[in-house]
Motif scaffolding. Structure first.
Motif, PDB file in Angstrom:
ATOM      1  N   TYR A 192     155.911 -67.107 -20.795  1.00 20.60           N
ATOM      2  CA  TYR A 192     155.092 -68.540 -20.438  1.00 20.60           C
ATOM      3  C   TYR A 192     155.769 -69.818 -20.886  1.00 20.60           C
TER       4      TYR A 192
ATOM      5  N   LYS B  75     144.809 -59.512 -24.027  1.00 20.72           N
ATOM      6  CA  LYS B  75     144.783 -59.097 -22.628  1.00 20.72           C
ATOM      7  C   LYS B  75     145.088 -59.969 -21.333  1.00 20.72           C
ATOM      8  N   ILE B  76     146.417 -60.313 -21.228  1.00 20.08           N
ATOM      9  CA  ILE B  76     146.679 -61.011 -19.977  1.00 20.08           C
ATOM     10  C   ILE B  76     147.923 -60.372 -19.754  1.00 20.08           C
ATOM     11  N   ASP B  77     148.649 -60.999 -18.503  1.00 21.95           N
ATOM     12  CA  ASP B  77     149.769 -60.570 -17.838  1.00 21.95           C
ATOM     13  C   ASP B  77     150.907 -60.914 -18.968  1.00 21.95           C
ATOM     14  N   GLN B  78     151.682 -59.844 -19.130  1.00 24.67           N
ATOM     15  CA  GLN B  78     152.715 -60.047 -20.263  1.00 24.67           C
ATOM     16  C   GLN B  78     154.077 -60.419 -19.579  1.00 24.67           C
TER      17      GLN B  78
ATOM     18  N   LEU C 173     139.431 -65.125 -23.824  1.00 24.14           N
ATOM     19  CA  LEU C 173     140.181 -64.150 -23.654  1.00 24.14           C
ATOM     20  C   LEU C 173     140.254 -63.138 -24.842  1.00 24.14           C
TER      21      LEU C 173
ATOM     22  N   THR D 260     140.260 -69.879 -21.261  1.00 26.17           N
ATOM     23  CA  THR D 260     140.499 -70.124 -19.970  1.00 26.17           C
ATOM     24  C   THR D 260     140.556 -71.548 -19.574  1.00 26.17           C
TER      25      THR D 260
ATOM     26  N   LEU E 100     147.579 -72.280 -17.254  1.00 27.41           N
ATOM     27  CA  LEU E 100     146.710 -71.123 -17.114  1.00 27.41           C
ATOM     28  C   LEU E 100     145.701 -71.117 -18.120  1.00 27.41           C
ATOM     29  N   TYR E 101     146.127 -71.331 -19.311  1.00 28.96           N
ATOM     30  CA  TYR E 101     145.353 -71.176 -20.570  1.00 28.96           C
ATOM     31  C   TYR E 101     145.480 -72.317 -21.422  1.00 28.96           C
TER      32      TYR E 101
END
Length: 357
Positions: A23, A17-20, A85, A106, A46-47
């Motif tokens: 990356y 559940k993150i912006d698709q 996440l 995170t 970011l992750y």
């Protein structure tokens, strides 16, 4: 090849559940067990994405439950939290049948990790954050944690595995490693002085080498511990000894020039001062084991590396044939130095740390 890897990893991220979007990825190669990637976009990191090695960790559900449970307690003004996440299905990890188990966490910006302590401030901060970690997890019910690697630091088990490897090893390896084998046999007997039956169990990190501690690049303050795969029940001397082997020693883990291997008393004392900054949280019986913990932990890591070398490198990642033997010899050299410092360490610990009872 890089484009193929990025495509594959982006497909994995599509399950969280993150912006698709597309990356970028950067390999992080500090660990021996899991595959770890820094996830970035045009604005920066970011992750942290990891593929968990399920050949080593058989109970992924239990492992991830341990981590999620611990993260819920590891929140404090003096401890920087990390979060998992969730997947699109609401789970803490994603299972891909062909490529294994993935988790996404995170990322804490502007941080660094050290392989060895370069000054007393780093040693002090390491001690302080390890102590805070244990204070926070003292509130966590032991029954909520499974053993992700059963008998991980069990000396009897590691001795049995070592003895089995002696029976099956190639003759040339037994000859090359004969000095390490002799040291292992002698030290196994000395370490039987530790009596776990008198100690309270705690939730331990079980892998507190210095590069599993994140530091702020700005303030050099220790923020939190990372790589919680081995978080489970144990004894505090595990985490104490594992930290000391990289805090008080200036050499890398597989250092071949043993003249570089040190036991730095100033760094040791700074680490103990950091523990003490949290106030009393250890029982008298625990304090009595800490000096021996600084012998036990480098030794048991060295014994496992020696066993793996004799078994033809089936556990740890190696970049050359004798790397496990080099790890073993380096760790045993530090173990020997720590053996010579047991009385000194015990005096410092008793002077600087106040017991709970």
């Amino acid at each position: 090849m890089i484009a193929v890897k990025d495509t594959m990893l982006n497909n994995v991220l599509g399950n969280f559940k993150i912006d698709q979007k597309n990356y970028q990825f950067q390999d992080i190669n500090q660990g021996y067990i899991n595959d770890t990637y820094l996830v970035l976009d045009q604005n920066g990191p970011l992750y942290i994405l990891q593929r968990v090695n399920h050949n080593v960790f058989k109970d992924i559900k239990g492992l991830m439950g341990n981590i999620a449970n611990a993260f819920s307690y590891l929140i404090d003004t003096e401890y920087t939290p990390i979060a998992l996440l969730k997947t699109q299905a609401g789970d803490p990890y994603f299972e891909e049948k062909e490529k294994g188990f993935w988790r996404l966490m995170t990322y804490i910006n502007n941080t660094t990790a050290y392989d060895n302590a370069t000054d007393v401030n780093i040693a002090y901060e390491a001690g302080k954050v390890v102590g805070k970690f244990h204070q926070l997890l003292a509130k966590a019910p032991l029954d909520n944690y499974v053993d992700t690697i059963p008998q991980f630091h069990d000396l009897s088990l590691r001795e049995d595995q070592f003895n089995a490897s002696l029976k099956s090893a190639k003759p040339e390896k037994l000859e090359i490693a004969k000095s390490a084998i002799s040291f292992a046999k002698d030290t196994l007997e000395k370490l039987k002085v530790i009596d776990n039956s008198k100690l309270p169990q705690r939730i331990c990190h079980n892998d507190t080498k210095l590069n599993n501690i994140l530091f702020s690049k700005e303030s050099n303050k220790a923020l939190c511990l990372i790589d919680l795969d081995t978080i489970m029940k144990g004894y505090f001397y595990y985490d104490f000894g594992d930290a000391i082997r990289t805090v008080a020693n200036q050499a890398i883990e597989d250092e071949q020039d043993h003249r570089k291997i040190t036991f730095d008393r100033l760094l040791f004392e700074a680490f103990v001062d950091g523990l003490g900054a949290n106030g009393p949280f250890l029982h008298h019986e625990e304090l009595n084991t800490l000096a021996w913990g600084a012998v036990f932990m480098p030794f048991i890591h060295g014994l496992r590396a020696l066993t793996d070398y004799l078994n033809d490198n089936i556990y740890y990642k190696v970049s050359y044939e004798n790397q496990n033997l080099d790890r073993c010899l380096s760790l045993f050299h530090f173990t020997n130095k720590a053996l010579q410092e047991v009385d000194y360490m015990d005096q410092v610990i008793k002077k600087k740390l106040t017991p709970l009872n």
